[in-house]
Design a protein around this motif. Structure first.
Motif, PDB file in Angstrom:
ATOM      1  N   TYR A 158       1.523   6.023   0.627  1.00  0.00           N
ATOM      2  CA  TYR A 158       1.100   5.330   1.844  1.00  0.00           C
ATOM      3  C   TYR A 158       1.527   3.860   1.868  1.00  0.00           C
ATOM      4  CZ  TYR A 158      -1.762   9.248   3.432  1.00  0.00           C
ATOM      5  OH  TYR A 158      -2.178  10.472   3.891  1.00  0.00           O
ATOM      6  N   ILE A 159       1.517   3.203   0.699  1.00  0.00           N
ATOM      7  CA  ILE A 159       1.748   1.753   0.659  1.00  0.00           C
ATOM      8  C   ILE A 159       3.172   1.397   0.257  1.00  0.00           C
ATOM      9  CG2 ILE A 159       0.965  -0.419  -0.400  1.00  0.00           C
ATOM     10  CD1 ILE A 159      -0.981   0.902   1.550  1.00  0.00           C
ATOM     11  N   GLY A 160       3.812   2.303  -0.467  1.00  0.00           N
ATOM     12  CA  GLY A 160       5.181   2.025  -0.904  1.00  0.00           C
ATOM     13  C   GLY A 160       5.246   1.312  -2.230  1.00  0.00           C
ATOM     14  N   GLN A 161       4.111   1.079  -2.884  1.00  0.00           N
ATOM     15  CA  GLN A 161       4.078   0.462  -4.213  1.00  0.00           C
ATOM     16  C   GLN A 161       2.874   1.013  -4.986  1.00  0.00           C
ATOM     17  OE1 GLN A 161       2.137  -3.622  -2.310  1.00  0.00           O
ATOM     18  NE2 GLN A 161       3.743  -3.797  -3.790  1.00  0.00           N
ATOM     19  N   THR A 162       2.902   0.864  -6.298  1.00  0.00           N
ATOM     20  CA  THR A 162       1.826   1.378  -7.132  1.00  0.00           C
ATOM     21  C   THR A 162       0.579   0.508  -6.978  1.00  0.00           C
ATOM     22  OG1 THR A 162       2.437   0.035  -9.042  1.00  0.00           O
ATOM     23  CG2 THR A 162       3.506   2.202  -8.809  1.00  0.00           C
ATOM     24  N   PRO A 163      -0.605   1.027  -7.370  1.00  0.00           N
ATOM     25  CA  PRO A 163      -1.827   0.223  -7.315  1.00  0.00           C
ATOM     26  C   PRO A 163      -1.706  -1.078  -8.110  1.00  0.00           C
ATOM     27  CG  PRO A 163      -2.386   2.512  -7.610  1.00  0.00           C
ATOM     28  CD  PRO A 163      -0.910   2.431  -7.737  1.00  0.00           C
ATOM     29  N   ASN A 164      -1.120  -1.003  -9.298  1.00  0.00           N
ATOM     30  CA  ASN A 164      -0.973  -2.211 -10.125  1.00  0.00           C
ATOM     31  C   ASN A 164      -0.072  -3.237  -9.454  1.00  0.00           C
ATOM     32  OD1 ASN A 164      -2.592  -2.078 -12.430  1.00  0.00           O
ATOM     33  ND2 ASN A 164      -1.205  -0.579 -13.403  1.00  0.00           N
ATOM     34  N   ALA A 165       1.019  -2.781  -8.882  1.00  0.00           N
ATOM     35  CA  ALA A 165       1.936  -3.692  -8.180  1.00  0.00           C
ATOM     36  C   ALA A 165       1.230  -4.338  -7.000  1.00  0.00           C
ATOM     37  CB  ALA A 165       3.182  -2.945  -7.728  1.00  0.00           C
ATOM     38  N   TYR A 166       0.435  -3.558  -6.285  1.00  0.00           N
ATOM     39  CA  TYR A 166      -0.319  -4.100  -5.133  1.00  0.00           C
ATOM     40  C   TYR A 166      -1.328  -5.144  -5.602  1.00  0.00           C
ATOM     41  CZ  TYR A 166      -3.669  -4.394  -1.304  1.00  0.00           C
ATOM     42  OH  TYR A 166      -4.499  -4.860  -0.317  1.00  0.00           O
ATOM     43  N   ARG A 167      -2.027  -4.853  -6.715  1.00  0.00           N
ATOM     44  CA  ARG A 167      -3.064  -5.778  -7.211  1.00  0.00           C
ATOM     45  C   ARG A 167      -2.431  -7.076  -7.714  1.00  0.00           C
ATOM     46  NH1 ARG A 167      -7.340  -3.491 -11.460  1.00  0.00           N
ATOM     47  NH2 ARG A 167      -8.816  -3.570  -9.719  1.00  0.00           N
TER      48      ARG A 167
END
Length: 289
Positions: free
Chosen positions: A278-287
């Motif tokens: 959905y976001i195009g990046q991993t949770p860690n990358a987003y955080r």
């Protein structure tokens, strides 16, 4: 645009006394001589009802194209422009043309003319029960129209035509009411879905959960939500899930595994794949951005 008259039709098709009627004409397109009627462009100062019994007709009414198919009734209101485009080899239809003088006493006429459904959607496919009655009325008019006219027979045809117009008008009303009921039902289902999504969305990611709560099949619910909102039901579920995941990532120090567990994913890798889709990046990358 040519202004068509009943007198002209009687002359063209060689209908003479005692068979002619001055304010009413019937075209029963069962042979090539009558099919020529569907090659003319015209306006008519009266009401035209076209009942397709076989095949199909492509036609423009007030510059808007329609495809008339078997069992359809096309209502052409006074002085609309009529431009036939083409018809299939097996096309057959019955057309009732009624002048202003013929229909002016019909109290149903103003209701029919002012009906926005008729103006916007002149093509009618009547409900089964209405269709049967309309066909019976049309058949009686055809039967009596072919007989030598008397004052009594003319009056009978006029009353039958009035009944046919009334039946068509009521069929539009029935379909409008049915459509409104369907729209209300869709709105109710949509509202209930979003209430459930607000309550359970962060944990319940399967369409089947919401369909079961609303006593619908997953396919039916998906179709209704798409029709009502323009967005798929999975997109709406994903929107809620991702927003909750973002909240955990932005507002807490929970690890990816802990967030995955709180949101009841089978494992952290599945949560990461879901988030990235959905976001195009991993949770860690987003955080960490």
């Amino acid at each position: 645009m040519h202004l068509l008259t009943i007198s002209e039709l009687n002359t063209r098709y060689q209908v003479f006394y005692p068979f002619l009627m001055e304010e009413f004409f019937l075209v029963e397109a069962e042979d090539e001589t009558k099919l020529s009627f569907f090659e003319w462009s015209y306006q008519f100062r009266g009401l035209v009802l076209l009942c397709c019994t076989q095949g199909s007709l492509s036609i423009k009414i007030n510059k808007v194209a329609y495809r008339v198919e078997e069992e359809a009734i096309l209502t052409i209101l006074p002085e609309m422009t009529v431009e036939p485009l083409s018809f299939s080899e097996d096309f057959r239809a019955t057309v009732f043309l009624m002048s202003y003088d013929f229909i002016e006493k019909f109290t149903i006429l103003p209701e029919l003319i002012s009906n926005t459904e008729v103006l916007n959607s002149p093509l009618l496919y009547a409900a089964a029960q209405d269709k049967e009655r309309l066909e019976e009325l049309a058949a009686l008019i055809v039967k009596y129209y072919g007989q030598p006219k008397t004052i009594l027979l003319n009056q009978m045809i006029q009353y039958l035509a009035f009944s046919l117009i009334t039946g068509v008008a009521k069929s539009y009303q029935s379909l409008t009411q049915k459509e409104n009921l369907q729209k209300n039902r869709i709105n109710q289902i949509t509202d209930s879905f979003f209430e459930l999504l607000q309550q359970h969305g962060e944990l319940q990611r399967q369409v089947s959960f919401y369909a079961e709560q609303l006593h619908l099949t997953p396919q039916h619910l998906s179709s209704l939500i798409k029709k009502r909102t323009g967005k798929s039901i999975k997109s709406w579920i994903g929107f809620v899930v991702i927003n909750k995941a973002k909240e955990y990532l932005n507002m807490t120090s929970l690890s990816i595994k802990e967030i995955s567990d709180k949101m009841e994913f089978a494992d952290a890798s599945l949560f990461c794949r879901y988030f990235k889709r959905y976001i195009g990046q991993t949770p860690n990358a987003y955080r960490n951005q």
